[in-house]
Design an enzyme around this catalytic site. Sequence first.
Site, PDB file in Angstrom:
ATOM      1  CB  ALA A  42      24.144 -15.956   5.234  1.00  0.00           C
ATOM      2  N   GLY A  64      25.546 -12.888  10.141  1.00  0.00           N
ATOM      3  CA  GLY A  64      27.093 -13.463   9.145  1.00  0.00           C
ATOM      4  C   GLY A  64      27.832 -11.631   9.056  1.00  0.00           C
ATOM      5  CD  GLU A 101      27.889 -16.017  12.075  1.00  0.00           C
ATOM      6  OE1 GLU A 101      27.123 -16.131  11.321  1.00  0.00           O
ATOM      7  OE2 GLU A 101      27.903 -17.411  12.839  1.00  0.00           O
ATOM      8  CD  GLU A 136      22.817 -16.084  12.441  1.00  0.00           C
ATOM      9  OE1 GLU A 136      22.469 -15.575  13.460  1.00  0.00           O
ATOM     10  OE2 GLU A 136      23.768 -15.953  12.208  1.00  0.00           O
TER      11      GLU A 136
END
Length: 258
Positions: free
Chosen positions: A66, A109, A112, A132
Site C-alpha cells: 500500500a 498490500g 495481499e 507492515e
Amino acid sequence: MSEYATIEVERRGRVGVVTLNRPEALNALNTQLMVEVTAAASELDQDEQIGCIVLTGSQKAFAAGADIKEMQSLSYMDAYRSDWFAAWDRLSAVRTPLVAAVSGYALGGGCELAMLCDVIIAAENAKFGQPEVKLGVIPGIGGTQRLTRAIGKAKAMEMCLTGRMMDVTEAERSGLVARVVAVDRLMEDALETAATIAGMSTPVTMMVKESVNRAYETTLSEGVRFERRVFHATFATEDQKEGMTAFTEKRAPSFTDR
Ligand code: CAA
C-alpha cells in the site's frame, strides 16, 4: 474500456490483462490505483467475451505494498470513516478466474493483492512478504488471514511478526504459488495458463472458483454438499453436453458458455 492513469488494460482474445503502472513508486497501491484496478476487474468480469483475467506489475515489482506516503498522516477516524482498503473487497467479488503474474516485490498490500487472485504464477525473482509490522501497522487487505490459510500458521506468523521476505523456492514449497517460471517467460506462461482457463466453459470455471473458495468459508461436510449441488447444476448447461459429447466423439469440445 475506460481510460486509467495508474494501470493499463488490454484484451488478448478471451483474456483480459491488467498491468499495474506506477513505476515511480514500485506500483504502490494508492487509492486511485485501488479504484482503477477494482473498476477494471469488475468491467472485465461483466464482459461475456472474457474468460480469465491476468493481473501483473513490472519486472522489478508486482507491487511494493500500500502507498506508505498516502497513509502516513492518516488518523484513526480517517481510516475508519472511509473504511480504508474496503474497496479491495470488490476484487473478491469478481467471478471470472484471476491469475496473478508476479515478478519482483510482492510486499504488504502487493502480497495481499496476489493472494486475492485465484492462481499465482511467480517469476524466479519474485519476493513475497508482509513487512507492515516494520512500519508499526499490521496487514489490512487480508494478509493475516489469507497468508495463514495459504501457508499455515507457522510460516505466516513468522513472516507477519518479522516482516521477512520469502523467495520463490520457499513460496512454491509452502504452497503460496502455483508455479515458478523464468523471469522472461512470466507473461507468456501466465497468458498461456489464462488462455487455457478462458478456453473452458466460463460458467463452469466460475463454479470451480466458487466451490474451491468455499473450502475456506465452511466445514468439510457443508463444502462437499455445496460442491455436490454445483456439480449437479453443471448438467443444466449446454457445455456439459458438448464436453461429454466431444469426448465420446474423440474431438475437441467447442464451449459456448451456455
Ligand atoms: N509506498 C510508497 N512508496 C513506495 C513504496 C510504498 N509501499 N515502496 C516503494 N516506494 C517508493 C520509494 O519511496 C521510492 O520513491 P522515491 O524514489 O520517491 O524515494 C521508489 O518507490 C523506489 O523505491 P526504493 O528506492 O525504496 O527502491 P529499492 O529498490 O531501494 O527498495 C523495496 C525496494 C525493498 C521494495 C522498498 O521500496 C520498500 O521496502 N518498500 C516498502 C515495502 C513495504 O513496507 N510495504 C508494505 C506497505 S504497508 C501495506 O501494504 C499495508 C497493507 O496491509 C495493505
